[in-house]
Design a protein around this motif. Sequence first.
Motif, mmCIF file in Angstrom:
data_model
loop_
_atom_site.group_PDB
_atom_site.id
_atom_site.type_symbol
_atom_site.label_atom_id
_atom_site.label_comp_id
_atom_site.label_asym_id
_atom_site.label_seq_id
_atom_site.Cartn_x
_atom_site.Cartn_y
_atom_site.Cartn_z
ATOM 1 N N CYS A 39 4.415 -7.919 -30.917
ATOM 2 C CA CYS A 39 5.768 -7.435 -30.610
ATOM 3 C C CYS A 39 5.880 -6.586 -29.343
ATOM 4 O O CYS A 39 5.284 -5.518 -29.200
ATOM 5 C CB CYS A 39 6.367 -6.675 -31.796
ATOM 6 S SG CYS A 39 8.147 -6.433 -31.549
ATOM 7 N N CYS B 199 10.706 -4.241 -27.608
ATOM 8 C CA CYS B 199 11.290 -3.030 -27.023
ATOM 9 C C CYS B 199 10.192 -2.341 -26.224
ATOM 10 O O CYS B 199 9.026 -2.736 -26.284
ATOM 11 C CB CYS B 199 11.866 -2.118 -28.117
ATOM 12 S SG CYS B 199 10.684 -0.976 -28.825
ATOM 13 N N CYS C 69 4.450 -2.374 -29.329
ATOM 14 C CA CYS C 69 3.499 -2.074 -30.418
ATOM 15 C C CYS C 69 2.426 -3.148 -30.592
ATOM 16 O O CYS C 69 1.382 -2.893 -31.189
ATOM 17 C CB CYS C 69 4.257 -1.913 -31.736
ATOM 18 S SG CYS C 69 5.391 -0.535 -31.755
#
Length: 330
Positions: free
Chosen positions: A29, A32, A36
């Motif tokens: 991921c 954003c 992470c």
Amino acid sequence: MMDREFWLQRKLEAIDRALDRLSPLEADCTLCPRHCHVDRTRGETGVCQTGSQARVSVGLLHFGEEPVLSGRGRPAGARGSGTIFFTGCNLKCLFCQNFQLSWLNEGELRTDEQLAELMLQLQQRGALNINFVSPTHVILPILRALKIAYRRGLSIPLVYNSNGYDSLEVVEQLRGIVDIYLPDLKYVSSELSRRYSSAPDYFEQARLALQEMYCQQPDLVIDEREIARQGLIIRHLVLPGSADDSIRVLEWIAENLSTGVGLSLMSQYHPCYKAPAEIQREITREEYHRVMQRALDLGFEHLFLQPEPFQQDEHLVPDFRRKDPFRWKN
Ligand code: SF4
């Protein structure tokens, strides 16, 4: 007036493009700026504590957003903003007034089908728009649900109501999908963003995201009912002891975007959750006035102000454990 079929086709194509580009990011991921690198498709979770499906606290008609989003009058006379509060958050400010959602993740998992149904119910109840609160980390379920909802008749504007810690790559893919961007711009100072949000790069990331939002929706378009149809409205919450940084935020917007964007200057700060000692108080009238005066001097054309700090109603801090978190009769 654009033909509904043509409009629908364009929306669905934009969503498909975004899903093609963004879906692969979920398995390692980077949806954003936290990056992470967890595999959310296999149930791993990062800072936002969210897997592949969205978790929702509540969907309601919100009468306390800016008047161009909620309508005027509260609640009579306003139709309200069709607000969907997602749980989990990619920023997690220590002072978050929605900590029950952002930190404690209190909500129910919703399938894409259920999320689409919630949007349609809000539209049916008269919502002026669909307002996604904290959409950053759940952009994929939102996009998948939108495909379903559009095919079933969703037609009202979409509001992307984020904390501003969005990745440029994701915002670029929202062109043609989001009608109204409603991001925060919380800090310029990396010291403040590190201390309160564990994100020293907040401003570096947010400024890129906001510049892209401005490119996509530069003009705040308000219809004959004084309701926003498209545009950019930037929210800034004045924090205790940080008026200088608030002024830097306003100056950056004026110099790098435009004073024609909507600016919502919020006085509602109330110490919540793990707010550190130095911000364990409301802001003062003087702090708010200083920042407000700078906004007026800079010439912002669409300025939304809140009541004086000492006049605030207690409903500005919602309690999502209540059936009516804002104490309105919906
Ligand atoms: S969306 Fe969540 S898991 Fe993905 S990078 Fe951001 S905080 Fe981490």
